[in-house]
Design a protein around this motif. Structure first.
Motif, short mmCIF file in Angstrom:
data_model
loop_
_atom_site.label_atom_id
_atom_site.label_comp_id
_atom_site.label_asym_id
_atom_site.label_seq_id
_atom_site.Cartn_x
_atom_site.Cartn_y
_atom_site.Cartn_z
N UNK A 11 0.84 -1.19 0.00
CA UNK A 11 0.00 0.00 0.00
C UNK A 11 0.88 1.24 0.00
N UNK A 12 0.31 2.37 -0.40
CA UNK A 12 1.03 3.64 -0.42
C UNK A 12 0.18 4.69 0.30
N UNK A 13 0.70 5.90 0.36
CA UNK A 13 -0.05 6.99 0.99
C UNK A 13 -1.33 7.30 0.22
N UNK A 14 -1.32 7.01 -1.07
CA UNK A 14 -2.51 7.18 -1.90
C UNK A 14 -3.30 5.87 -1.87
N UNK A 70 14.61 0.02 -10.09
CA UNK A 70 14.95 -1.17 -10.88
C UNK A 70 13.92 -2.28 -10.72
N UNK A 71 13.45 -2.49 -9.49
CA UNK A 71 12.56 -3.62 -9.21
C UNK A 71 11.13 -3.22 -8.88
N UNK A 72 10.83 -1.92 -8.89
CA UNK A 72 9.53 -1.45 -8.40
C UNK A 72 8.80 -0.59 -9.43
N UNK A 73 7.48 -0.66 -9.37
CA UNK A 73 6.66 0.21 -10.19
C UNK A 73 5.40 0.60 -9.41
N UNK A 74 4.80 1.71 -9.81
CA UNK A 74 3.59 2.20 -9.19
C UNK A 74 2.42 1.93 -10.13
N UNK A 75 1.33 1.36 -9.59
CA UNK A 75 0.17 1.03 -10.42
C UNK A 75 -1.11 1.46 -9.71
#
Length: 233
Positions: A11-14, A70-75
């Motif tokens: 999870x993220x702040x959004x 390198x290993x992460x993306x936001x979706x």
């Protein structure tokens, strides 16, 4: 945090966004076989990000927002429809086994198949009537999924062909975003596609891992290098 076969989701702040971390892990037999593979997460994240950027640029609505490391993306956070749609351009895998066809037999038009997402049931094949009976998706949603899957197929066939790669088959998953829109999600990489060299027919995907025929990362890196060169042209 939740974890799948090859990714972790945070999870993220959004509340409408998810951070996806790609693992250095290869799986087969619906997750029953797992092995650590150096750099796999990095390479898959780059391939997936490149393909989703390409699809976004060509009018396909997707969950992809951006690659953040390198290993992460936001979706976008989505409610996933528990279906896998498989699009086949040539015979391989379960299609070849079930119908005893020559390997890579070309189809005059793409074949679409649906599978019900359930690890417990080993993702069984499901038809339209069963989808409707189980209320997995509405008739309208299914129509959009079929249409979008064929559009994705046309775009990806062109991209891979320019990279000297034949797109044999692939799976897609769709979900509903916070605005109630049905969009493409999950992952598109050699984990979810069958890809062969256009000249040699050498496998460049997870079949190498499934069949113990070599170093799986050789094919994945070849796919990434060729796609990056193609997009840069």
């Amino acid at each position: 945090m939740s974890e799948g076969k090859a990714k972790q989701l945070f999870t993220t702040e959004n509340p409408n966004e998810i951070l996806v971390h790609y693992l250095n892990q290869a799986t087969a037999l619906n997750g029953k076989r797992k092995e650590h593979v150096d750099d796999k997460g990095i390479v898959n994240n780059q391939i997936d990000s490149l393909i989703f950027n390409y699809l976004d640029a060509h009018g396909i609505a997707t969950h992809f927002i951006k690659q953040v490391s390198d290993s992460d993306q936001l979706v976008k956070k989505m409610t996933m429809i528990p279906l896998e749609v498989v699009v086949r351009n040539a015979a391989s895998g379960s299609f070849q086994r079930k119908f005893d066809t020559p390997y890579l037999l070309e189809f005059e038009e793409p074949v679409q198949e649906f599978y019900y997402k359930s690890d417990r049931l080993d993702d069984p094949f499901i038809n339209d009537s069963q989808i409707h009976a189980l209320k997995v998706a509405t008739a309208e949603q299914l129509a959009v999924i079929r249409d979008q899957a064929l559009k994705v197929n046309s775009l990806m066939k062109k991209l891979f062909a320019e990279a000297g790669i034949k797109l044999v088959d692939f799976k897609l998953e769709f979900g509903i975003d916070a605005d109630g829109k049905l969009i493409l999600g999950d992952e598109i990489s050699p984990d979810s596609c069958r890809l062969v060299d256009a000249k040699t027919q050498q496998s460049l995907d997870k079949d190498v891992f499934r069949k113990h025929t070599g170093n799986v990362m050789d094919g994945y890196r070849t796919v990434l290098d060729r796609l990056q060169a193609t997009v840069a042209e």
